[in-house]
Design an enzyme around this catalytic site. Structure first.
Site, PDB file in Angstrom:
ATOM      1  N   LYS A   8       0.828  -1.213   0.000  1.00  0.00           N
ATOM      2  CA  LYS A   8       0.000   0.000   0.000  1.00  0.00           C
ATOM      3  C   LYS A   8       0.866   1.269   0.000  1.00  0.00           C
ATOM      4  CE  LYS A   8      -1.231  -0.423   4.922  1.00  0.00           C
ATOM      5  NZ  LYS A   8      -0.186  -1.409   5.322  1.00  0.00           N
ATOM      6  N   ARG A  83      -7.471   2.086  11.404  1.00  0.00           N
ATOM      7  CA  ARG A  83      -7.047   0.696  11.513  1.00  0.00           C
ATOM      8  C   ARG A  83      -8.102  -0.146  12.247  1.00  0.00           C
ATOM      9  NH1 ARG A  83      -1.416   0.962  10.366  1.00  0.00           N
ATOM     10  NH2 ARG A  83      -0.231  -0.717  11.233  1.00  0.00           N
ATOM     11  N   ARG A 122      12.575  -5.370   2.550  1.00  0.00           N
ATOM     12  CA  ARG A 122      12.069  -3.996   2.529  1.00  0.00           C
ATOM     13  C   ARG A 122      13.007  -3.000   3.206  1.00  0.00           C
ATOM     14  NH1 ARG A 122       5.965  -2.536   4.417  1.00  0.00           N
ATOM     15  NH2 ARG A 122       6.704  -2.527   6.559  1.00  0.00           N
ATOM     16  N   ARG A 155      13.102  -1.195   9.214  1.00  0.00           N
ATOM     17  CA  ARG A 155      12.310  -0.964  10.417  1.00  0.00           C
ATOM     18  C   ARG A 155      12.576  -2.035  11.459  1.00  0.00           C
ATOM     19  NH1 ARG A 155       6.285   0.268   8.256  1.00  0.00           N
ATOM     20  NH2 ARG A 155       5.859  -0.762  10.247  1.00  0.00           N
ATOM     21  N   ARG A 166       1.872  -8.656  13.720  1.00  0.00           N
ATOM     22  CA  ARG A 166       1.158  -7.539  13.073  1.00  0.00           C
ATOM     23  C   ARG A 166       0.128  -8.060  12.086  1.00  0.00           C
ATOM     24  NH1 ARG A 166       6.129  -4.717  10.710  1.00  0.00           N
ATOM     25  NH2 ARG A 166       4.699  -3.328   9.665  1.00  0.00           N
TER      26      ARG A 166
HETATM   27  P1  AMP Z   1       2.591   0.840   9.796  1.00  0.00           P
HETATM   28  O1  AMP Z   1       3.763   1.673   9.344  1.00  0.00           O
HETATM   29  O2  AMP Z   1       1.304   1.294   9.189  1.00  0.00           O
HETATM   30  O3  AMP Z   1       2.843  -0.635   9.627  1.00  0.00           O
HETATM   31  O4  AMP Z   1       2.443   1.102  11.374  1.00  0.00           O
HETATM   32  C1  AMP Z   1       3.495   0.780  12.263  1.00  0.00           C
HETATM   33  C2  AMP Z   1       2.992   0.717  13.695  1.00  0.00           C
HETATM   34  O5  AMP Z   1       2.445   1.994  14.073  1.00  0.00           O
HETATM   35  C3  AMP Z   1       1.849  -0.271  13.925  1.00  0.00           C
HETATM   36  O6  AMP Z   1       2.329  -1.593  14.145  1.00  0.00           O
HETATM   37  C4  AMP Z   1       1.209   0.334  15.179  1.00  0.00           C
HETATM   38  O7  AMP Z   1       1.987   0.071  16.333  1.00  0.00           O
HETATM   39  C5  AMP Z   1       1.312   1.824  14.901  1.00  0.00           C
HETATM   40  N1  AMP Z   1       0.124   2.348  14.178  1.00  0.00           N
HETATM   41  C6  AMP Z   1       0.130   2.955  12.951  1.00  0.00           C
HETATM   42  N2  AMP Z   1      -1.109   3.344  12.605  1.00  0.00           N
HETATM   43  C7  AMP Z   1      -1.921   2.981  13.617  1.00  0.00           C
HETATM   44  C8  AMP Z   1      -3.324   3.087  13.844  1.00  0.00           C
HETATM   45  N3  AMP Z   1      -4.128   3.645  12.934  1.00  0.00           N
HETATM   46  N4  AMP Z   1      -3.819   2.580  14.995  1.00  0.00           N
HETATM   47  C9  AMP Z   1      -3.019   2.016  15.927  1.00  0.00           C
HETATM   48  N5  AMP Z   1      -1.689   1.872  15.770  1.00  0.00           N
HETATM   49  C10 AMP Z   1      -1.124   2.352  14.624  1.00  0.00           C
END
Ligand code: AMP
Length: 208
Positions: A8, A83, A122, A155, A166
Site C-alpha cells: 500500500k 485501523r 524492505r 524498520r 502484526r
Molecule cells: P505501519 O507503518 O502502518 O505498519 O504502522 C506501524 C505501527 O504503528 C503499527 O504496528 C502500530 O503500532 C502503529 N500504528 C500505525 N497506525 C496505527 C493506527 N491507525 N492505529 C493504531 N496503531 C497504529
C-alpha cells in the site's frame, strides 16, 4: 488498507508522484515521534516495537492534530489509518463536519506467505517514508533514497516474529473495517500479489 507488506505504501508513493496526492502514513508519523523522542513518541514506542496497535484514544488524538492542517480541498491519501472500526467511525464524523467525506477505500489483499517474503527485503527512507524493495523496487543508487539522497534503513518491527504478530492483529480488525466501507459502497479490493504496475493501474481505475 492491507497487512504490512501488501504494497500500500508503494502505491501511495506513486500516487503522490504522478497526481500530487499527499500521502499520510500514520505509522511513518508515529515512528518519527519515536525517533525524536517526543512525549507522544515515548508513549507509543513500545507498541510500535512490539507490533501492537497504539490505543485508539491516543491515535485519534494524534491524527486529529495532524488532520487540522490536512489539505481538505486538494484531497489526500491516508495509509494505515483508520485501523479499527472505532477509528473509522471517528474519522468519518470528523470529515463529515468538514464536508470532506472519504471518497474511496482500497484494500490490498495479501496472505502471510507473501507478506513475509516482501518484508524481509524492505528498506525505507527515514525522512520521507518511501518504501523500497531489494528485488521489486530497488533505488537507483543502492542504499540511498531517490528523493532525499539519505541512507535507507530497515524498520525494527520488520522482523519475522513481529510481522507475524502484526499480520494477526491486522486480520482481526480488517473484516469489520472492510464491511463498514463495503456497506458505504466505497471499498475496492486489489490482489496484492499482482505486479506493482497492475496494482497501481487498478487503484487509479478505482479512484477514477
Ligand atoms: P505501519 O507503518 O502502518 O505498519 O504502522 C506501524 C505501527 O504503528 C503499527 O504496528 C502500530 O503500532 C502503529 N500504528 C500505525 N497506525 C496505527 C493506527 N491507525 N492505529 C493504531 N496503531 C497504529
Amino acid at each position: 488498507m492491507g497487512p504490512p507488506g501488501s504494497g500500500k505504501g508503494t502505491v501511495a508513493t506513486r500516487l503522490r508522484q504522478e497526481f500530487g496526492l499527499d500521502h499520510i502514513s500514520s505509522g511513518h508519523l508515529l515512528r518519527r515521534e519515536v525517533e525524536i523522542g517526543s512525549a507522544i513518541g515515548q508513549r507509543v514506542g513500545l507498541f510500535l516495537e512490539n507490533g501492537e496497535l497504539v490505543p485508539d484514544r491516543t491515535v485519534l488524538w494524534f491524527m486529529g492534530e495532524w488532520m487540522k492542517s490536512a489539505p481538505l480541498n486538494d484531497g489526500f491519501q491516508l495509509d494505515g489509518f483508520p485501523r479499527t472500526l472505532s477509528q473509522a467511525k471517528a474519522l468519518d464524523e470528523w470529515l463529515a463536519k468538514r464536508n470532506a467525506p472519504i471518497e474511496a477505500v482500497m484494500l490490498f489483499a495479501c496472505n502471510l506467505t507473501l507478506v513475509l517474503e516482501r518484508i524481509t527485503g524492505r528498506w525505507n527512507c527515514p525522512k520521507c517514508g518511501r518504501v523500497y524493495h531489494i528485488y521489486s523496487a530497488p533505488p537507483k543508487v543502492a542504499g540511498l533514497c531517490e528523493d532525499c539522497s539519505i541512507a535507507l534503513t530497515q524498520r525494527t518491527d520488520d522482523t519475522e516474529a513481529v510481522v507475524r504478530k502484526r499480520f494477526g492483529i491486522y486480520k482481526r480488525h480488517a473484516k469489520p473495517l472492510a464491511d463498514y466501507y463495503e456497506q458505504q459502497g466505497k471499498l475496492t479490493v486489489v490482489d496484492a500479489a499482482l505486479s506493482p504496475d497492475e496494482r497501481f493501474a487498478k487503484t487509479v481505475a478505482a479512484l477514477n
